[in-house]
Scaffold this motif. Structure first.
Motif, PDB file in Angstrom:
ATOM      1  N   GLY A  97      44.103  37.004  25.933  1.00  0.00           N
ATOM      2  CA  GLY A  97      43.330  38.344  25.469  1.00  0.00           C
ATOM      3  C   GLY A  97      43.741  39.289  24.838  1.00  0.00           C
ATOM      4  N   TYR A  98      44.513  40.567  24.541  1.00  0.00           N
ATOM      5  CA  TYR A  98      43.999  41.386  23.165  1.00  0.00           C
ATOM      6  C   TYR A  98      45.388  41.718  22.812  1.00  0.00           C
ATOM      7  CZ  TYR A  98      44.693  45.937  21.200  1.00  0.00           C
ATOM      8  OH  TYR A  98      44.357  46.745  19.991  1.00  0.00           O
ATOM      9  N   ALA A  99      46.522  41.425  23.728  1.00  0.00           N
ATOM     10  CA  ALA A  99      48.479  41.272  23.363  1.00  0.00           C
ATOM     11  C   ALA A  99      48.068  39.682  23.328  1.00  0.00           C
ATOM     12  CB  ALA A  99      49.238  42.008  23.595  1.00  0.00           C
ATOM     13  N   GLY A 100      47.477  38.873  23.783  1.00  0.00           N
ATOM     14  CA  GLY A 100      48.103  37.186  24.058  1.00  0.00           C
ATOM     15  C   GLY A 100      47.677  36.266  24.977  1.00  0.00           C
ATOM     16  N   ALA A 101      48.458  35.217  25.148  1.00  0.00           N
ATOM     17  CA  ALA A 101      48.086  34.514  26.349  1.00  0.00           C
ATOM     18  C   ALA A 101      47.917  34.647  27.566  1.00  0.00           C
ATOM     19  CB  ALA A 101      48.219  33.187  26.590  1.00  0.00           C
ATOM     20  N   ILE A 102      46.411  34.610  28.308  1.00  0.00           N
ATOM     21  CA  ILE A 102      46.734  35.905  29.534  1.00  0.00           C
ATOM     22  C   ILE A 102      46.921  33.864  30.951  1.00  0.00           C
ATOM     23  CG2 ILE A 102      45.200  37.204  31.703  1.00  0.00           C
ATOM     24  CD1 ILE A 102      44.333  38.527  29.596  1.00  0.00           C
ATOM     25  N   GLU A 103      47.594  33.614  31.472  1.00  0.00           N
ATOM     26  CA  GLU A 103      47.592  32.733  32.312  1.00  0.00           C
ATOM     27  C   GLU A 103      46.769  33.418  33.590  1.00  0.00           C
ATOM     28  OE1 GLU A 103      50.325  29.184  34.276  1.00  0.00           O
ATOM     29  OE2 GLU A 103      50.426  29.995  32.454  1.00  0.00           O
ATOM     30  N   LEU A 104      46.222  32.042  34.224  1.00  0.00           N
ATOM     31  CA  LEU A 104      45.107  32.413  35.139  1.00  0.00           C
ATOM     32  C   LEU A 104      45.224  31.625  36.463  1.00  0.00           C
ATOM     33  CD1 LEU A 104      42.349  33.779  34.140  1.00  0.00           C
ATOM     34  CD2 LEU A 104      43.678  35.519  35.024  1.00  0.00           C
ATOM     35  N   GLY A 129      45.548  47.141  29.681  1.00  0.00           N
ATOM     36  CA  GLY A 129      45.206  45.622  30.291  1.00  0.00           C
ATOM     37  C   GLY A 129      45.862  44.580  31.145  1.00  0.00           C
ATOM     38  N   ALA A 130      47.598  45.727  31.079  1.00  0.00           N
ATOM     39  CA  ALA A 130      48.408  44.817  32.137  1.00  0.00           C
ATOM     40  C   ALA A 130      48.059  44.581  33.586  1.00  0.00           C
ATOM     41  CB  ALA A 130      49.801  45.453  31.392  1.00  0.00           C
ATOM     42  N   ARG A 131      47.678  45.567  33.447  1.00  0.00           N
ATOM     43  CA  ARG A 131      46.906  45.945  35.129  1.00  0.00           C
ATOM     44  C   ARG A 131      46.565  44.886  35.706  1.00  0.00           C
ATOM     45  NH1 ARG A 131      44.029  50.971  35.167  1.00  0.00           N
ATOM     46  NH2 ARG A 131      43.315  50.948  33.244  1.00  0.00           N
ATOM     47  N   ILE A 132      46.015  43.404  34.956  1.00  0.00           N
ATOM     48  CA  ILE A 132      45.757  42.484  35.689  1.00  0.00           C
ATOM     49  C   ILE A 132      46.226  42.290  36.006  1.00  0.00           C
ATOM     50  CG2 ILE A 132      43.542  42.129  34.179  1.00  0.00           C
ATOM     51  CD1 ILE A 132      45.129  40.028  33.105  1.00  0.00           C
ATOM     52  N   ALA A 133      47.821  42.462  35.907  1.00  0.00           N
ATOM     53  CA  ALA A 133      49.330  41.991  36.744  1.00  0.00           C
ATOM     54  C   ALA A 133      49.199  42.411  38.038  1.00  0.00           C
ATOM     55  CB  ALA A 133      50.418  41.557  35.943  1.00  0.00           C
ATOM     56  N   ASP A 134      48.805  43.440  38.070  1.00  0.00           N
ATOM     57  CA  ASP A 134      49.089  43.752  39.949  1.00  0.00           C
ATOM     58  C   ASP A 134      48.437  43.104  40.906  1.00  0.00           C
ATOM     59  OD1 ASP A 134      50.192  46.348  37.769  1.00  0.00           O
ATOM     60  OD2 ASP A 134      47.851  47.268  38.062  1.00  0.00           O
ATOM     61  N   GLY A 170      39.814  50.843  29.401  1.00  0.00           N
ATOM     62  CA  GLY A 170      40.457  50.875  28.345  1.00  0.00           C
ATOM     63  C   GLY A 170      41.220  49.783  27.844  1.00  0.00           C
ATOM     64  N   ALA A 171      40.840  48.368  28.735  1.00  0.00           N
ATOM     65  CA  ALA A 171      41.164  47.295  28.399  1.00  0.00           C
ATOM     66  C   ALA A 171      39.872  45.711  28.588  1.00  0.00           C
ATOM     67  CB  ALA A 171      41.613  46.775  29.051  1.00  0.00           C
ATOM     68  N   THR A 172      39.363  46.502  27.410  1.00  0.00           N
ATOM     69  CA  THR A 172      37.793  46.081  27.398  1.00  0.00           C
ATOM     70  C   THR A 172      37.597  44.059  26.655  1.00  0.00           C
ATOM     71  OG1 THR A 172      36.404  47.970  26.463  1.00  0.00           O
ATOM     72  CG2 THR A 172      35.453  45.238  26.188  1.00  0.00           C
ATOM     73  N   ILE A 173      39.153  43.672  26.251  1.00  0.00           N
ATOM     74  CA  ILE A 173      39.183  42.785  25.660  1.00  0.00           C
ATOM     75  C   ILE A 173      39.826  42.121  26.616  1.00  0.00           C
ATOM     76  CG2 ILE A 173      40.337  40.785  24.139  1.00  0.00           C
ATOM     77  CD1 ILE A 173      39.581  43.293  22.029  1.00  0.00           C
ATOM     78  N   THR A 174      40.540  42.418  27.056  1.00  0.00           N
ATOM     79  CA  THR A 174      41.376  41.928  28.773  1.00  0.00           C
ATOM     80  C   THR A 174      40.292  41.372  29.746  1.00  0.00           C
ATOM     81  OG1 THR A 174      43.300  42.900  27.713  1.00  0.00           O
ATOM     82  CG2 THR A 174      42.976  42.155  30.445  1.00  0.00           C
ATOM     83  N   SER A 175      39.328  41.986  29.989  1.00  0.00           N
ATOM     84  CA  SER A 175      38.615  41.875  30.707  1.00  0.00           C
ATOM     85  C   SER A 175      37.257  40.806  30.620  1.00  0.00           C
ATOM     86  CB  SER A 175      37.649  43.801  31.139  1.00  0.00           C
ATOM     87  OG  SER A 175      38.175  44.391  31.472  1.00  0.00           O
ATOM     88  N   ARG A 176      37.064  41.473  29.541  1.00  0.00           N
ATOM     89  CA  ARG A 176      35.894  40.029  29.204  1.00  0.00           C
ATOM     90  C   ARG A 176      36.460  39.214  28.775  1.00  0.00           C
ATOM     91  NH1 ARG A 176      34.401  42.641  23.884  1.00  0.00           N
ATOM     92  NH2 ARG A 176      33.187  43.449  24.649  1.00  0.00           N
ATOM     93  N   ALA A 177      38.023  38.598  28.770  1.00  0.00           N
ATOM     94  CA  ALA A 177      38.162  37.318  28.609  1.00  0.00           C
ATOM     95  C   ALA A 177      38.993  36.868  29.897  1.00  0.00           C
ATOM     96  CB  ALA A 177      40.231  37.926  27.635  1.00  0.00           C
ATOM     97  N   VAL A 178      38.873  38.093  30.792  1.00  0.00           N
ATOM     98  CA  VAL A 178      39.580  36.791  32.439  1.00  0.00           C
ATOM     99  C   VAL A 178      37.700  36.510  32.760  1.00  0.00           C
ATOM    100  CG1 VAL A 178      40.609  37.846  34.762  1.00  0.00           C
ATOM    101  CG2 VAL A 178      41.272  38.547  32.975  1.00  0.00           C
ATOM    102  N   ILE A 179      37.124  37.062  33.135  1.00  0.00           N
ATOM    103  CA  ILE A 179      35.438  37.095  33.116  1.00  0.00           C
ATOM    104  C   ILE A 179      35.080  35.846  32.461  1.00  0.00           C
ATOM    105  CG2 ILE A 179      33.252  37.350  32.760  1.00  0.00           C
ATOM    106  CD1 ILE A 179      34.050  40.882  33.170  1.00  0.00           C
ATOM    107  N   ASN A 180      35.312  35.779  31.142  1.00  0.00           N
ATOM    108  CA  ASN A 180      35.114  34.004  30.541  1.00  0.00           C
ATOM    109  C   ASN A 180      35.112  33.060  31.446  1.00  0.00           C
ATOM    110  OD1 ASN A 180      32.904  35.652  28.897  1.00  0.00           O
ATOM    111  ND2 ASN A 180      34.201  36.043  26.922  1.00  0.00           N
ATOM    112  N   ALA A 181      36.384  33.157  30.874  1.00  0.00           N
ATOM    113  CA  ALA A 181      37.727  32.413  31.595  1.00  0.00           C
ATOM    114  C   ALA A 181      37.782  31.401  33.369  1.00  0.00           C
ATOM    115  CB  ALA A 181      38.918  33.086  31.525  1.00  0.00           C
ATOM    116  N   THR A 182      37.280  33.156  33.844  1.00  0.00           N
ATOM    117  CA  THR A 182      37.141  32.733  35.264  1.00  0.00           C
ATOM    118  C   THR A 182      34.653  31.534  35.354  1.00  0.00           C
ATOM    119  OG1 THR A 182      38.006  34.821  36.347  1.00  0.00           O
ATOM    120  CG2 THR A 182      36.074  33.731  37.660  1.00  0.00           C
ATOM    121  N   HIS A 183      34.350  32.240  34.560  1.00  0.00           N
ATOM    122  CA  HIS A 183      33.228  31.810  34.370  1.00  0.00           C
ATOM    123  C   HIS A 183      32.774  30.267  34.088  1.00  0.00           C
ATOM    124  CE1 HIS A 183      28.672  31.480  33.209  1.00  0.00           C
ATOM    125  NE2 HIS A 183      28.837  31.566  33.906  1.00  0.00           N
TER     126      HIS A 183
END
Length: 203
Positions: A97-104, A129-134, A170-183
């Protein structure tokens, strides 16, 4: 008391202390392990309806090959079954992600449709971007029911990248990373479907 006796007493007390510590740890290990399994079960299985499977998915890992994907890495996976028939595959994915690894956790049913996506670990910017953890997570819920072909490959991108998905504000990089990983996970499932679903009745 002589010096030798004092040393012997200290050694004996230390040995008794170590023995008691080991005994306590040994006696509580099964309980701690059971509690950890319960925590893992709650975290990893709440994307699947509890009445849709009857096995213990976390005790049925799937074999992951070629885990380094285009935009992410698969860390492992599990198979949920009912009456020995596959119901869903749970894939653990890691992306940057923007600040480091995201595990999904990405859960896909036997027809290749997403049952859900959940963030297990992240270090993104608080309030952005941390809102993806909500949890529950409205943004992640938009993936429910999607598949590799719906939308087509070109649609698996942000709207600003000519795709079909909104971003977290406000979290373009985070959003893009999650979309790409899901794909990535959907492509992997499509290309390794037989290997992932296997034949549980003959395990």
């Amino acid at each position: 008391m002589s010096r030798v006796s004092s040393i012997a007493l200290v050694v004996c007390l230390a040995a008794v202390g170590l023995g008691m510590t080991y005994w306590v740890q040994w006696g509580s290990a099964p309980r701690i392990a059971a509690e950890q399994r319960l925590i893992d079960t709650r975290r990893l299985l709440d994307l699947i309806a509890s009445d849709s499977y009857d096995n213990q998915p976390l005790e049925h890992p799937v074999r992951i090959e070629a885990a380094f994907l285009t935009n992410s890495t698969l860390l492992g996976g599990y198979l949920a079954t009912r009456a020995n028939q596959p119901v869903a595959v749970l894939l653990r994915s890691q992306t940057l992600g923007y600040a480091g690894a995201i595990e999904l956790l990405i859960v896909i049913d036997v027809n290749g449709r997403l049952l859900g996506v959940k963030t297990l670990k992240q270090s993104e910017t608080p309030g952005l971007g941390a809102r993806i953890a909500d949890w529950p997570n409205t943004w992640l819920q938009m993936f429910h029911g999607k598949s590799r072909g719906q939308p087509e490959d070109s649609g698996w991108a942000l709207k600003k990248d000519q795709g079909q998905f909104d971003q977290i504000a406000g979290a373009t990089i985070t959003s893009r990373a999650v979309i790409n990983a899901t794909h990535d996970a959907l492509r992997y499932f499509d290309e390794h479907r037989q290997q992932l679903l296997g034949n549980p009745g003959h395990e």
